[in-house]
Design a protein around this motif. Structure first.
Motif, PDB file in Angstrom:
ATOM      1  N   ILE A  26     -15.235 -12.626  -7.701  1.00 30.30           N
ATOM      2  CA  ILE A  26     -15.694 -14.001  -7.895  1.00 30.30           C
ATOM      3  C   ILE A  26     -17.198 -14.025  -7.673  1.00 30.30           C
ATOM      4  O   ILE A  26     -17.789 -13.058  -7.190  1.00 30.30           O
ATOM      5  CB  ILE A  26     -14.985 -14.976  -6.937  1.00 30.30           C
ATOM      6  CG1 ILE A  26     -15.302 -14.624  -5.466  1.00 30.30           C
ATOM      7  CG2 ILE A  26     -13.480 -14.977  -7.191  1.00 30.30           C
ATOM      8  CD1 ILE A  26     -14.766 -15.611  -4.463  1.00 30.30           C
ATOM      9  N   ASP A  27     -17.817 -15.152  -8.028  1.00 31.25           N
ATOM     10  CA  ASP A  27     -19.273 -15.254  -7.955  1.00 31.25           C
ATOM     11  C   ASP A  27     -19.773 -16.263  -6.925  1.00 31.25           C
ATOM     12  O   ASP A  27     -20.952 -16.258  -6.585  1.00 31.25           O
ATOM     13  CB  ASP A  27     -19.815 -15.652  -9.336  1.00 31.25           C
ATOM     14  CG  ASP A  27     -19.405 -14.672 -10.404  1.00 31.25           C
ATOM     15  OD1 ASP A  27     -19.875 -13.526 -10.369  1.00 31.25           O
ATOM     16  OD2 ASP A  27     -18.587 -15.053 -11.277  1.00 31.25           O
ATOM     17  N   GLU A  28     -18.852 -17.108  -6.424  1.00 34.73           N
ATOM     18  CA  GLU A  28     -19.300 -18.198  -5.549  1.00 34.73           C
ATOM     19  C   GLU A  28     -18.099 -18.749  -4.787  1.00 34.73           C
ATOM     20  O   GLU A  28     -16.988 -18.805  -5.311  1.00 34.73           O
ATOM     21  CB  GLU A  28     -19.930 -19.296  -6.426  1.00 34.73           C
ATOM     22  CG  GLU A  28     -20.441 -20.506  -5.703  1.00 34.73           C
ATOM     23  CD  GLU A  28     -20.953 -21.573  -6.661  1.00 34.73           C
ATOM     24  OE1 GLU A  28     -21.435 -22.620  -6.173  1.00 34.73           O
ATOM     25  OE2 GLU A  28     -20.881 -21.363  -7.901  1.00 34.73           O
ATOM     26  N   ILE A  29     -18.325 -19.138  -3.533  1.00 34.83           N
ATOM     27  CA  ILE A  29     -17.319 -19.832  -2.733  1.00 34.83           C
ATOM     28  C   ILE A  29     -17.856 -21.210  -2.411  1.00 34.83           C
ATOM     29  O   ILE A  29     -18.990 -21.352  -1.953  1.00 34.83           O
ATOM     30  CB  ILE A  29     -16.993 -19.080  -1.431  1.00 34.83           C
ATOM     31  CG1 ILE A  29     -16.500 -17.656  -1.733  1.00 34.83           C
ATOM     32  CG2 ILE A  29     -15.937 -19.837  -0.608  1.00 34.83           C
ATOM     33  CD1 ILE A  29     -16.332 -16.785  -0.487  1.00 34.83           C
ATOM     34  N   VAL A  30     -17.031 -22.238  -2.628  1.00 39.15           N
ATOM     35  CA  VAL A  30     -17.451 -23.618  -2.353  1.00 39.15           C
ATOM     36  C   VAL A  30     -16.517 -24.263  -1.353  1.00 39.15           C
ATOM     37  O   VAL A  30     -15.416 -23.798  -1.127  1.00 39.15           O
ATOM     38  CB  VAL A  30     -17.511 -24.446  -3.647  1.00 39.15           C
ATOM     39  CG1 VAL A  30     -18.584 -23.900  -4.581  1.00 39.15           C
ATOM     40  CG2 VAL A  30     -16.169 -24.472  -4.357  1.00 39.15           C
ATOM     41  N   SER A  50     -14.902 -20.258  -6.485  1.00 37.74           N
ATOM     42  CA  SER A  50     -13.643 -20.252  -5.738  1.00 37.74           C
ATOM     43  C   SER A  50     -13.674 -21.222  -4.564  1.00 37.74           C
ATOM     44  O   SER A  50     -14.666 -21.315  -3.844  1.00 37.74           O
ATOM     45  CB  SER A  50     -13.363 -18.837  -5.209  1.00 37.74           C
ATOM     46  OG  SER A  50     -12.258 -18.838  -4.326  1.00 37.74           O
ATOM     47  N   GLY A  51     -12.554 -21.887  -4.364  1.00 43.79           N
ATOM     48  CA  GLY A  51     -12.355 -22.645  -3.143  1.00 43.79           C
ATOM     49  C   GLY A  51     -12.091 -21.706  -1.983  1.00 43.79           C
ATOM     50  O   GLY A  51     -11.670 -20.549  -2.174  1.00 43.79           O
ATOM     51  N   ALA A  52     -12.315 -22.190  -0.781  1.00 42.91           N
ATOM     52  CA  ALA A  52     -12.128 -21.346   0.410  1.00 42.91           C
ATOM     53  C   ALA A  52     -10.662 -21.008   0.653  1.00 42.91           C
ATOM     54  O   ALA A  52     -10.348 -20.080   1.409  1.00 42.91           O
ATOM     55  CB  ALA A  52     -12.713 -22.042   1.632  1.00 42.91           C
ATOM     56  N   ASP A  53      -9.735 -21.756   0.023  1.00 44.07           N
ATOM     57  CA  ASP A  53      -8.304 -21.545   0.243  1.00 44.07           C
ATOM     58  C   ASP A  53      -7.686 -20.570  -0.746  1.00 44.07           C
ATOM     59  O   ASP A  53      -6.485 -20.306  -0.694  1.00 44.07           O
ATOM     60  CB  ASP A  53      -7.571 -22.881   0.144  1.00 44.07           C
ATOM     61  CG  ASP A  53      -7.621 -23.473  -1.270  1.00 44.07           C
ATOM     62  OD1 ASP A  53      -8.573 -23.157  -2.026  1.00 44.07           O
ATOM     63  OD2 ASP A  53      -6.715 -24.258  -1.619  1.00 44.07           O
ATOM     64  N   PRO A  92     -11.175 -14.982  -0.316  1.00 37.68           N
ATOM     65  CA  PRO A  92     -12.430 -15.215  -1.044  1.00 37.68           C
ATOM     66  C   PRO A  92     -13.619 -14.391  -0.554  1.00 37.68           C
ATOM     67  O   PRO A  92     -14.368 -13.876  -1.398  1.00 37.68           O
ATOM     68  CB  PRO A  92     -12.657 -16.722  -0.878  1.00 37.68           C
ATOM     69  CG  PRO A  92     -11.282 -17.283  -0.778  1.00 37.68           C
ATOM     70  CD  PRO A  92     -10.519 -16.273   0.034  1.00 37.68           C
ATOM     71  N   PRO A  93     -13.846 -14.223   0.757  1.00 33.29           N
ATOM     72  CA  PRO A  93     -14.987 -13.387   1.150  1.00 33.29           C
ATOM     73  C   PRO A  93     -14.893 -11.952   0.625  1.00 33.29           C
ATOM     74  O   PRO A  93     -15.899 -11.385   0.186  1.00 33.29           O
ATOM     75  CB  PRO A  93     -14.950 -13.442   2.686  1.00 33.29           C
ATOM     76  CG  PRO A  93     -14.304 -14.755   2.991  1.00 33.29           C
ATOM     77  CD  PRO A  93     -13.252 -14.911   1.938  1.00 33.29           C
ATOM     78  N   THR A  94     -13.688 -11.376   0.664  1.00 30.54           N
ATOM     79  CA  THR A  94     -13.521 -10.033   0.120  1.00 30.54           C
ATOM     80  C   THR A  94     -13.728 -10.038  -1.388  1.00 30.54           C
ATOM     81  O   THR A  94     -14.399  -9.156  -1.942  1.00 30.54           O
ATOM     82  CB  THR A  94     -12.125  -9.480   0.451  1.00 30.54           C
ATOM     83  OG1 THR A  94     -11.934  -9.485   1.868  1.00 30.54           O
ATOM     84  CG2 THR A  94     -11.947  -8.069  -0.076  1.00 30.54           C
ATOM     85  N   VAL A 118     -11.469 -21.989  -9.313  1.00 35.14           N
ATOM     86  CA  VAL A 118     -10.144 -21.587  -8.860  1.00 35.14           C
ATOM     87  C   VAL A 118      -9.903 -22.013  -7.417  1.00 35.14           C
ATOM     88  O   VAL A 118     -10.837 -22.171  -6.627  1.00 35.14           O
ATOM     89  CB  VAL A 118      -9.959 -20.065  -9.012  1.00 35.14           C
ATOM     90  CG1 VAL A 118     -10.217 -19.631 -10.455  1.00 35.14           C
ATOM     91  CG2 VAL A 118     -10.874 -19.283  -8.073  1.00 35.14           C
ATOM     92  N   HIS A 119      -8.618 -22.153  -7.088  1.00 34.26           N
ATOM     93  CA  HIS A 119      -8.220 -22.516  -5.726  1.00 34.26           C
ATOM     94  C   HIS A 119      -6.757 -22.154  -5.552  1.00 34.26           C
ATOM     95  O   HIS A 119      -6.049 -21.875  -6.522  1.00 34.26           O
ATOM     96  CB  HIS A 119      -8.427 -24.015  -5.476  1.00 34.26           C
ATOM     97  CG  HIS A 119      -7.489 -24.891  -6.266  1.00 34.26           C
ATOM     98  ND1 HIS A 119      -7.610 -25.069  -7.632  1.00 34.26           N
ATOM     99  CD2 HIS A 119      -6.404 -25.616  -5.880  1.00 34.26           C
ATOM    100  CE1 HIS A 119      -6.659 -25.890  -8.053  1.00 34.26           C
ATOM    101  NE2 HIS A 119      -5.903 -26.220  -7.025  1.00 34.26           N
TER     102      HIS A 119
END
Length: 294
Positions: A290-294, A235-238, A281-283, A215-216
């Motif tokens: 979510i399970d991961e930020i890329v 998840s994307g950082a945006d 995303p951090p929250t 997702v993004h």
């Protein structure tokens, strides 16, 4: 500890969580899923009070549904409960008011709303209405189901990746289409007999983390609800996550009261719906949305 009753029967606790509370607000950092940390409890409470007063039916029914659903039970029961409540609100005055305020709307025809491609044992499924941030429509639902059915029926497919073309994963239901249903009963029948949520849930049961959402951008409403059914969400950082349905006089209607609640608990799910707030995303990672930020 303070216990405040809001319109619709929503109960907000401050300080220590209670079994009776819809959710608990605190200014202290915590990993307790019953508690939402906010910069100012008084400001958050005032916002919730105003929103519940404007949409008391949707707020109260949201609370009812979240309390009624067992996130450990099969998804079908929860999806049926959610959809019946959603159809009730479609017949209610709050949704009618939103439709009147929106005015007439025309849904643009966008060909190929979903793209599907098989690469080896992987099925890649992409929302393909980038002009509208992949807003979810009836034709997109039909195309998504058609693609997911391939994976459901073909055991040689061992990985499914759900993503979106353009600036967003999925911004939720296409608002131009809202109100076009023939009647609430038919809408309920369509939602539950042709449910991408239930197929994604089945695929996740079979594939685990190999049923993945990437997702993004905007990950809102039905987009978030469907992604949360996947075994892994990258998840994307945006990305921006939220459940904005209350402002339409509705509740999540794509299985989110099941999928999101499974991930973050009913209390934080209630906060997302009742506050209309989005999270970053951090929250989302800390909450388990979510399970991961890329």
């Amino acid at each position: 500890m303070t216990h405040i009753e809001l319109a619709g029967g929503v109960a907000v606790a401050t300080g220590s969580p209670t079994a009776e509370a819809t959710l608990t607000l605190s200014e202290d950092d915590t990993d307790d899923r019953r508690v939402v940390t906010v910069p100012s409890v008084s400001d958050a409470l005032n916002e919730l009070r105003q929103r519940c007063a404007r949409w008391p039916h949707a707020a109260g029914i949201c609370d009812d549904v979240l309390r009624a659903i067992d996130p450990t039970a099969p998804a079908f029961t929860g999806v049926i409960t959610e959809s019946l409540a959603y159809s009730t609100l479609q017949s209610g005055p709050e949704f009618a008011r939103w439709l009147a305020e929106r005015g007439p709307a025309k849904l643009p025809h966008i060909p190929d709303p979903v793209e599907a491609e098989r690469v080896g044992d992987t099925l890649q499924v992409r929302f393909n209405r980038p002009q509208r941030h992949n807003a979810f429509s009836t034709d997109a639902r039909a195309a998504l189901l058609e693609a997911l059915e391939v994976a459901r029926l073909d055991p040689s497919i061992t990985e499914v990746i759900l993503s979106g073309n353009g600036p967003s994963f999925c911004s939720g239901g296409d608002l131009a289409e809202f109100g076009s249903f023939a009647d609430p009963a038919s809408a309920h029948f369509a939602r539950t007999r042709h449910s991408p949520a239930l197929v994604l849930d089945e695929l996740t049961a079979r594939l685990g983390e190999r049923c993945r959402a990437e997702v993004h951008g905007q990950v809102l409403g039905s987009g978030l609800e469907m992604a949360a059914f996947c075994g892994h969400v990258r998840s994307g950082a945006d990305a921006v996550f939220g459940l904005p349905e209350l402002s339409l006089g509705l509740i999540p209607g794509a299985g989110g009261t099941v999928s999101v609640t499974r991930r973050i608990g009913r209390w934080r799910t209630a906060y997302l719906v009742l506050s209309g707030r989005t999270i970053d995303p951090p929250t989302a990672l800390r909450w388990g949305l979510i399970d991961e930020i890329v």
